[in-house]
Motif scaffolding. Structure first.
Motif, PDB file in Angstrom:
ATOM      1  N   ASN A 180     -17.662 -11.431   1.409  1.00 44.64           N
ATOM      2  CA  ASN A 180     -16.725 -10.317   1.285  1.00 44.64           C
ATOM      3  C   ASN A 180     -17.088  -9.129   2.176  1.00 44.64           C
ATOM      4  OD1 ASN A 180     -15.272 -11.770  -0.597  1.00 44.64           O
ATOM      5  ND2 ASN A 180     -16.373 -10.905  -2.335  1.00 44.64           N
ATOM      6  N   ALA A 181     -18.045  -9.337   3.077  1.00 44.31           N
ATOM      7  CA  ALA A 181     -18.467  -8.263   3.981  1.00 44.31           C
ATOM      8  C   ALA A 181     -17.270  -7.736   4.762  1.00 44.31           C
ATOM      9  CB  ALA A 181     -19.541  -8.778   4.939  1.00 44.31           C
ATOM     10  N   GLY A 182     -17.159  -6.431   4.827  1.00 39.81           N
ATOM     11  CA  GLY A 182     -16.092  -5.787   5.580  1.00 39.81           C
ATOM     12  C   GLY A 182     -14.805  -5.583   4.805  1.00 39.81           C
ATOM     13  N   LEU A 183     -14.668  -6.219   3.653  1.00 36.39           N
ATOM     14  CA  LEU A 183     -13.426  -6.088   2.895  1.00 36.39           C
ATOM     15  C   LEU A 183     -13.334  -4.761   2.141  1.00 36.39           C
ATOM     16  CD1 LEU A 183     -12.888  -9.743   1.684  1.00 36.39           C
ATOM     17  CD2 LEU A 183     -11.705  -8.508   3.523  1.00 36.39           C
ATOM     18  N   SER A 184     -14.453  -4.053   2.050  1.00 35.57           N
ATOM     19  CA  SER A 184     -14.389  -2.725   1.435  1.00 35.57           C
ATOM     20  C   SER A 184     -13.465  -1.816   2.247  1.00 35.57           C
ATOM     21  CB  SER A 184     -15.782  -2.106   1.311  1.00 35.57           C
ATOM     22  OG  SER A 184     -16.366  -1.954   2.585  1.00 35.57           O
ATOM     23  N   LYS A 185     -13.425  -1.997   3.561  1.00 34.65           N
ATOM     24  CA  LYS A 185     -12.533  -1.215   4.428  1.00 34.65           C
ATOM     25  C   LYS A 185     -11.081  -1.478   4.047  1.00 34.65           C
ATOM     26  CE  LYS A 185     -11.000   1.030   8.095  1.00 34.65           C
ATOM     27  NZ  LYS A 185     -10.780   2.448   8.009  1.00 34.65           N
ATOM     28  N   ALA A 186     -10.717  -2.728   3.824  1.00 37.46           N
ATOM     29  CA  ALA A 186      -9.342  -3.063   3.435  1.00 37.46           C
ATOM     30  C   ALA A 186      -8.996  -2.420   2.094  1.00 37.46           C
ATOM     31  CB  ALA A 186      -9.166  -4.577   3.356  1.00 37.46           C
ATOM     32  N   ARG A 187      -9.929  -2.492   1.159  1.00 39.30           N
ATOM     33  CA  ARG A 187      -9.684  -1.886  -0.153  1.00 39.30           C
ATOM     34  C   ARG A 187      -9.541  -0.369  -0.026  1.00 39.30           C
ATOM     35  NH1 ARG A 187     -13.908  -5.547  -1.353  1.00 39.30           N
ATOM     36  NH2 ARG A 187     -15.354  -3.835  -1.753  1.00 39.30           N
ATOM     37  N   GLU A 188     -10.362   0.239   0.812  1.00 42.71           N
ATOM     38  CA  GLU A 188     -10.313   1.694   1.005  1.00 42.71           C
ATOM     39  C   GLU A 188      -8.986   2.142   1.601  1.00 42.71           C
ATOM     40  OE1 GLU A 188     -13.667   2.835   3.408  1.00 42.71           O
ATOM     41  OE2 GLU A 188     -15.085   2.004   1.958  1.00 42.71           O
ATOM     42  N   VAL A 189      -8.493   1.437   2.622  1.00 41.52           N
ATOM     43  CA  VAL A 189      -7.256   1.878   3.268  1.00 41.52           C
ATOM     44  C   VAL A 189      -6.038   1.659   2.377  1.00 41.52           C
ATOM     45  CG1 VAL A 189      -8.156   1.609   5.616  1.00 41.52           C
ATOM     46  CG2 VAL A 189      -6.830  -0.244   4.586  1.00 41.52           C
ATOM     47  N   LEU A 190      -6.168   0.819   1.348  1.00 41.32           N
ATOM     48  CA  LEU A 190      -5.070   0.609   0.403  1.00 41.32           C
ATOM     49  C   LEU A 190      -5.045   1.654  -0.713  1.00 41.32           C
ATOM     50  CD1 LEU A 190      -5.134  -3.279   0.165  1.00 41.32           C
ATOM     51  CD2 LEU A 190      -3.261  -1.880   1.088  1.00 41.32           C
ATOM     52  N   GLU A 191      -6.094   2.452  -0.837  1.00 37.79           N
ATOM     53  CA  GLU A 191      -6.159   3.458  -1.905  1.00 37.79           C
ATOM     54  C   GLU A 191      -4.980   4.432  -1.903  1.00 37.79           C
ATOM     55  OE1 GLU A 191      -7.837   4.088  -4.765  1.00 37.79           O
ATOM     56  OE2 GLU A 191      -8.730   2.130  -4.460  1.00 37.79           O
ATOM     57  N   PRO A 192      -4.558   4.976  -0.749  1.00 35.57           N
ATOM     58  CA  PRO A 192      -3.403   5.893  -0.787  1.00 35.57           C
ATOM     59  C   PRO A 192      -2.130   5.217  -1.317  1.00 35.57           C
ATOM     60  CG  PRO A 192      -4.572   6.128   1.284  1.00 35.57           C
ATOM     61  CD  PRO A 192      -5.165   4.925   0.587  1.00 35.57           C
ATOM     62  N   ILE A 193      -1.990   3.919  -1.073  1.00 38.34           N
ATOM     63  CA  ILE A 193      -0.826   3.197  -1.596  1.00 38.34           C
ATOM     64  C   ILE A 193      -0.949   3.048  -3.102  1.00 38.34           C
ATOM     65  CG2 ILE A 193       0.410   0.990  -1.570  1.00 38.34           C
ATOM     66  CD1 ILE A 193      -0.231   0.906   1.461  1.00 38.34           C
ATOM     67  N   LYS A 194      -2.150   2.760  -3.586  1.00 35.29           N
ATOM     68  CA  LYS A 194      -2.375   2.674  -5.026  1.00 35.29           C
ATOM     69  C   LYS A 194      -2.070   4.020  -5.687  1.00 35.29           C
ATOM     70  CE  LYS A 194      -4.106   1.139  -8.979  1.00 35.29           C
ATOM     71  NZ  LYS A 194      -3.098   0.901  -9.999  1.00 35.29           N
ATOM     72  N   GLU A 195      -2.461   5.105  -5.044  1.00 35.08           N
ATOM     73  CA  GLU A 195      -2.186   6.441  -5.581  1.00 35.08           C
ATOM     74  C   GLU A 195      -0.687   6.741  -5.602  1.00 35.08           C
ATOM     75  OE1 GLU A 195      -4.586   9.255  -3.403  1.00 35.08           O
ATOM     76  OE2 GLU A 195      -6.429   8.182  -3.934  1.00 35.08           O
ATOM     77  N   LYS A 196       0.015   6.310  -4.566  1.00 33.20           N
ATOM     78  CA  LYS A 196       1.460   6.540  -4.473  1.00 33.20           C
ATOM     79  C   LYS A 196       2.229   5.691  -5.488  1.00 33.20           C
ATOM     80  CE  LYS A 196       5.264   6.600  -1.167  1.00 33.20           C
ATOM     81  NZ  LYS A 196       5.651   6.426   0.234  1.00 33.20           N
ATOM     82  N   PHE A 197       1.708   4.494  -5.782  1.00 33.26           N
ATOM     83  CA  PHE A 197       2.349   3.561  -6.708  1.00 33.26           C
ATOM     84  C   PHE A 197       1.367   3.209  -7.823  1.00 33.26           C
ATOM     85  CE2 PHE A 197       4.196   2.838  -2.486  1.00 33.26           C
ATOM     86  CZ  PHE A 197       5.547   3.052  -2.757  1.00 33.26           C
ATOM     87  N   PRO A 198       1.106   4.127  -8.738  1.00 35.96           N
ATOM     88  CA  PRO A 198       0.084   3.888  -9.765  1.00 35.96           C
ATOM     89  C   PRO A 198       0.429   2.748 -10.729  1.00 35.96           C
ATOM     90  CG  PRO A 198       1.325   5.880 -10.266  1.00 35.96           C
ATOM     91  CD  PRO A 198       1.753   5.433  -8.896  1.00 35.96           C
ATOM     92  N   GLY A 199       1.672   2.305 -10.748  1.00 34.87           N
ATOM     93  CA  GLY A 199       2.069   1.218 -11.638  1.00 34.87           C
ATOM     94  C   GLY A 199       1.649  -0.158 -11.176  1.00 34.87           C
TER      95      GLY A 199
END
Length: 168
Positions: free
Chosen positions: A109-128
């Motif tokens: 899973n090396a490097g996938l933390s970057k993918a999870r991080e860049v998706l955070e603003p979308i999670k914040e925008k769509f908390p459901g």
């Protein structure tokens, strides 16, 4: 969706039945709107998909080198699903345990933390939307945006509160 040819991606993308099954695993019945939390507004999957596609395109523009998050999002969805254990039905995309140890630290899973991080603003925008659904949907958007087939997607994956149920 984003412009796959501008990103140097082939319009003739091959998505095997196995990849399609991985992206669909652990889903519930098809829903146009789904509310994960009582206080969250109804979730429209198409709006989340558009936000992910915009993120991919904006990131590609920022990079300016012909690369994008497309492959990383496919890999994120694949690795989330890759922990599925047929024998006991555990693991898989449901749970989003990759956010926690031990899965977050696995070499695969090396490097996938970057993918999870860049998706955070979308999670914040769509908390459901659950993280599990968001990570899987990012793979769906990436495949479709790269010229692959339309992949049926259903909401309903849940998030685990920690990594205690991750495989050893």
């Amino acid at each position: 969706m984003f412009n796959a040819s501008r990103l140097g991606l082939s319009k003739a993308c091959t998505v095997t039945p196995a990849i399609t099954a991985v992206l669909l695993f652990g889903t519930l019945q098809n829903q146009d709107a789904f509310t994960a939390k009582a206080d969250a507004p109804p979730l429209k999957v198409e709006k989340v998909k558009a936000a992910i596609a915009d993120l991919i395109e904006q990131d590609a523009d920022k990079r300016g080198d012909g690369t994008s998050l497309t492959g990383t999002f496919v890999r994120l969805a694949w690795h989330c699903a890759g922990t599925y254990n047929k024998a006991d039905g555990s693991g898989g995309s449901d749970g989003a345990r990759m956010r926690y140890k031990p899965e977050a630290g696995w070499g695969a899973n090396a490097g996938l933390s970057k993918a999870r991080e860049v998706l955070e603003p979308i999670k914040e925008k769509f908390p459901g939307i659950s993280y599990a659904d968001l990570y899987t949907l990012s793979g769906v958007v990436a495949v479709e945006g790269a010229g692959g087939p339309t992949i049926p997607f259903r909401l309903g994956r849940s998030d685990m509160p920690d990594g205690s149920t991750s495989p050893p």
